[in-house]
Design a protein around this motif. Sequence first.
Motif, PDB file in Angstrom:
ATOM      1  N   ILE A 320     -39.153 -67.683 -20.840  1.00  0.00           N
ATOM      2  CA  ILE A 320     -38.936 -69.070 -20.662  1.00  0.00           C
ATOM      3  C   ILE A 320     -38.650 -69.256 -19.106  1.00  0.00           C
ATOM      4  O   ILE A 320     -38.282 -68.330 -18.364  1.00  0.00           O
ATOM      5  N   SER A 321     -39.469 -70.254 -18.314  1.00  0.00           N
ATOM      6  CA  SER A 321     -39.590 -70.485 -17.003  1.00  0.00           C
ATOM      7  C   SER A 321     -38.294 -70.897 -16.259  1.00  0.00           C
ATOM      8  O   SER A 321     -37.739 -70.361 -15.265  1.00  0.00           O
ATOM      9  N   ASN A 322     -37.672 -71.661 -17.020  1.00  0.00           N
ATOM     10  CA  ASN A 322     -36.327 -72.109 -16.512  1.00  0.00           C
ATOM     11  C   ASN A 322     -35.202 -72.008 -17.641  1.00  0.00           C
ATOM     12  O   ASN A 322     -35.017 -73.021 -18.444  1.00  0.00           O
ATOM     13  N   LEU A 323     -34.766 -70.844 -17.891  1.00  0.00           N
ATOM     14  CA  LEU A 323     -33.773 -70.597 -18.624  1.00  0.00           C
ATOM     15  C   LEU A 323     -32.491 -70.203 -18.173  1.00  0.00           C
ATOM     16  O   LEU A 323     -31.943 -69.523 -17.305  1.00  0.00           O
ATOM     17  N   PHE A 324     -31.401 -71.172 -18.902  1.00  0.00           N
ATOM     18  CA  PHE A 324     -29.978 -71.135 -18.387  1.00  0.00           C
ATOM     19  C   PHE A 324     -29.093 -70.801 -19.439  1.00  0.00           C
ATOM     20  O   PHE A 324     -29.697 -70.584 -20.634  1.00  0.00           O
ATOM     21  N   THR A 325     -27.933 -70.534 -19.111  1.00  0.00           N
ATOM     22  CA  THR A 325     -27.049 -69.681 -19.904  1.00  0.00           C
ATOM     23  C   THR A 325     -25.702 -70.694 -20.107  1.00  0.00           C
ATOM     24  O   THR A 325     -25.454 -71.516 -19.254  1.00  0.00           O
ATOM     25  N   ILE A 326     -24.944 -70.558 -21.145  1.00  0.00           N
ATOM     26  CA  ILE A 326     -23.771 -71.057 -21.258  1.00  0.00           C
ATOM     27  C   ILE A 326     -22.702 -71.044 -20.161  1.00  0.00           C
ATOM     28  O   ILE A 326     -21.906 -71.851 -19.806  1.00  0.00           O
ATOM     29  N   ASP A 327     -22.993 -69.897 -19.409  1.00  0.00           N
ATOM     30  CA  ASP A 327     -22.229 -69.618 -18.489  1.00  0.00           C
ATOM     31  C   ASP A 327     -22.434 -70.589 -16.944  1.00  0.00           C
ATOM     32  O   ASP A 327     -21.486 -70.773 -16.295  1.00  0.00           O
ATOM     33  N   ASP A 328     -23.650 -70.993 -16.964  1.00  0.00           N
ATOM     34  CA  ASP A 328     -23.964 -72.160 -15.961  1.00  0.00           C
ATOM     35  C   ASP A 328     -23.209 -73.287 -16.086  1.00  0.00           C
ATOM     36  O   ASP A 328     -23.196 -74.114 -15.391  1.00  0.00           O
ATOM     37  N   TRP A 332     -18.051 -70.693 -22.537  1.00  0.00           N
ATOM     38  CA  TRP A 332     -17.672 -71.527 -23.883  1.00  0.00           C
ATOM     39  C   TRP A 332     -15.905 -72.002 -23.690  1.00  0.00           C
ATOM     40  O   TRP A 332     -15.701 -73.116 -24.073  1.00  0.00           O
ATOM     41  N   ASN A 333     -15.086 -71.378 -22.924  1.00  0.00           N
ATOM     42  CA  ASN A 333     -13.763 -71.695 -22.679  1.00  0.00           C
ATOM     43  C   ASN A 333     -13.647 -73.085 -22.041  1.00  0.00           C
ATOM     44  O   ASN A 333     -12.635 -73.753 -22.411  1.00  0.00           O
ATOM     45  N   GLN A 334     -14.689 -73.427 -21.139  1.00  0.00           N
ATOM     46  CA  GLN A 334     -14.711 -74.733 -20.341  1.00  0.00           C
ATOM     47  C   GLN A 334     -15.502 -75.609 -21.517  1.00  0.00           C
ATOM     48  O   GLN A 334     -15.080 -76.881 -21.513  1.00  0.00           O
ATOM     49  N   VAL A 335     -16.686 -75.221 -21.988  1.00  0.00           N
ATOM     50  CA  VAL A 335     -17.746 -76.199 -22.706  1.00  0.00           C
ATOM     51  C   VAL A 335     -16.977 -76.564 -24.000  1.00  0.00           C
ATOM     52  O   VAL A 335     -17.045 -78.017 -24.428  1.00  0.00           O
ATOM     53  N   SER A 336     -16.432 -75.821 -24.643  1.00  0.00           N
ATOM     54  CA  SER A 336     -15.832 -76.425 -26.108  1.00  0.00           C
ATOM     55  C   SER A 336     -14.908 -77.586 -25.960  1.00  0.00           C
ATOM     56  O   SER A 336     -14.917 -78.407 -26.673  1.00  0.00           O
ATOM     57  N   PRO A 337     -13.725 -77.243 -25.298  1.00  0.00           N
ATOM     58  CA  PRO A 337     -12.914 -78.450 -24.991  1.00  0.00           C
ATOM     59  C   PRO A 337     -13.473 -79.891 -24.408  1.00  0.00           C
ATOM     60  O   PRO A 337     -13.161 -80.751 -24.618  1.00  0.00           O
ATOM     61  N   LYS A 338     -14.404 -79.363 -23.445  1.00  0.00           N
ATOM     62  CA  LYS A 338     -15.004 -80.617 -22.679  1.00  0.00           C
ATOM     63  C   LYS A 338     -15.872 -81.465 -23.683  1.00  0.00           C
ATOM     64  O   LYS A 338     -15.718 -82.457 -23.479  1.00  0.00           O
ATOM     65  N   PHE A 339     -16.701 -80.759 -24.285  1.00  0.00           N
ATOM     66  CA  PHE A 339     -17.654 -81.374 -25.134  1.00  0.00           C
ATOM     67  C   PHE A 339     -17.316 -81.690 -26.515  1.00  0.00           C
ATOM     68  O   PHE A 339     -17.823 -82.558 -27.154  1.00  0.00           O
ATOM     69  N   PHE A 340     -16.597 -80.741 -27.425  1.00  0.00           N
ATOM     70  CA  PHE A 340     -16.553 -80.816 -28.646  1.00  0.00           C
ATOM     71  C   PHE A 340     -15.253 -80.768 -29.439  1.00  0.00           C
ATOM     72  O   PHE A 340     -15.063 -80.741 -30.613  1.00  0.00           O
ATOM     73  N   ALA A 341     -14.244 -80.656 -28.490  1.00  0.00           N
ATOM     74  CA  ALA A 341     -12.909 -80.961 -29.021  1.00  0.00           C
ATOM     75  C   ALA A 341     -12.746 -82.364 -29.586  1.00  0.00           C
ATOM     76  O   ALA A 341     -13.513 -83.221 -29.089  1.00  0.00           O
ATOM     77  N   ASP A 342     -11.693 -82.559 -30.330  1.00  0.00           N
ATOM     78  CA  ASP A 342     -11.569 -84.097 -30.901  1.00  0.00           C
ATOM     79  C   ASP A 342     -11.168 -85.138 -29.795  1.00  0.00           C
ATOM     80  O   ASP A 342     -10.432 -84.724 -28.959  1.00  0.00           O
ATOM     81  N   GLY A 343     -12.040 -86.030 -29.636  1.00  0.00           N
ATOM     82  CA  GLY A 343     -12.004 -87.258 -28.501  1.00  0.00           C
ATOM     83  C   GLY A 343     -12.785 -86.684 -27.387  1.00  0.00           C
ATOM     84  O   GLY A 343     -12.715 -87.361 -26.257  1.00  0.00           O
ATOM     85  N   ALA A 344     -13.490 -85.586 -27.307  1.00  0.00           N
ATOM     86  CA  ALA A 344     -13.799 -85.125 -26.112  1.00  0.00           C
ATOM     87  C   ALA A 344     -15.505 -85.841 -25.829  1.00  0.00           C
ATOM     88  O   ALA A 344     -15.840 -86.902 -26.789  1.00  0.00           O
ATOM     89  N   ILE A 345     -16.462 -85.305 -25.060  1.00  0.00           N
ATOM     90  CA  ILE A 345     -17.551 -85.955 -24.987  1.00  0.00           C
ATOM     91  C   ILE A 345     -18.440 -86.349 -25.975  1.00  0.00           C
ATOM     92  O   ILE A 345     -18.975 -87.426 -26.267  1.00  0.00           O
ATOM     93  N   PHE A 346     -18.648 -85.394 -27.053  1.00  0.00           N
ATOM     94  CA  PHE A 346     -19.440 -85.405 -28.270  1.00  0.00           C
ATOM     95  C   PHE A 346     -18.827 -86.790 -28.930  1.00  0.00           C
ATOM     96  O   PHE A 346     -19.609 -87.608 -29.395  1.00  0.00           O
TER      97      PHE A 346
END
Length: 356
Positions: A320-328, A332-346
Amino acid sequence: MWLDICNGWKGTSLKSFISLFLVGVSLSGAIAACSVSPGSSNTSETKELTLVSYAVTRAAYEKIIPLFAKEWQEKTGQTVRFDQSYGGSGSQTRAVIDGLDADIVALALSADTLQIQEAGLIQPGWEKKTPNGDGIVHRSVGVIVTRKGNPKNIKDWDDLARDDVSVITANPKTSGGARWNYMALWGKVTKTGGTEAQAKDFVTKVYRNVPVLPRDAREATDAFFVQKQGDALINYENEVILAKQQGQNLPYVVPEINISIDNPIAVVDSYVDQRGTREVAEAFVQFLFTPAAQREFAKVGFRPVVPEVVAEFADTYPQISNLFTIDDFGGWNQVSPKFFADGAIFDDMQANIAGR
């Protein structure tokens, strides 16, 4: 029926059986080496492992488990039998935390494994115990499946935000795979110079086009292929390749801006120590990184992590020419609460969609 498989449930604890039954999902009990050496019916020479994984890995493990069982018996004289449970990665994670005594967890994302660690069932440093030192047993990337002939001319993530496109994807609240889908959409904006506000606006437009949110990737695939819902299906590459192998040969697009979907494996320390299965559980995890096991993952759509097998399947899995990772995104320690915790972005995004 269960007793016909090498007497597979003989010796299975009532707790294990009930736990596996109650979480719903799919049980495939007692897949083992059926050529049992003399005397190995003695329970002292039989080991039983419970593998808890997410829905779309089943095809690979049904090939890998007999290979390991044969090798283990040849090395130790012991028969090893497996109880298997498959379902949405998030649901599986909660089941293990709530008491499903899994020896090994093979989940869709490290965030789910970290939840089990935080519950005190897996010791920190589990990633480093695998041969590659990061705990990732296979990878994939996000894809867009279209209808035959691609009548909506869908070419990239941008097309999923169009008013005339209906999109199917699983629910990121229950499916680890769907979280990868979500972050692929988010990264499409932020990893090409856009702001987080622009990313939220784009992802919201896509999810306004989502008529249903199935629980996991398998249900999402069924909604698209079997129930004929949607113009496009967001899924991961391995799921689409497996579907094609089963005769569902529809076109798909691999966007050149994409996320590396990294899938972890871990031994559940608390349960293996209780059950006396640490040695065989750790041996199974190590076996998953052998070329033989990695080839089975690759055959059913997963990108392998062992260089030898990566090279063998280079034509199947283009770079893939432009491949990023979750670390970017901070991991997940930051992504999960920010996006998917109850009341978060999602949740906020879904509330906005519902109230439009």
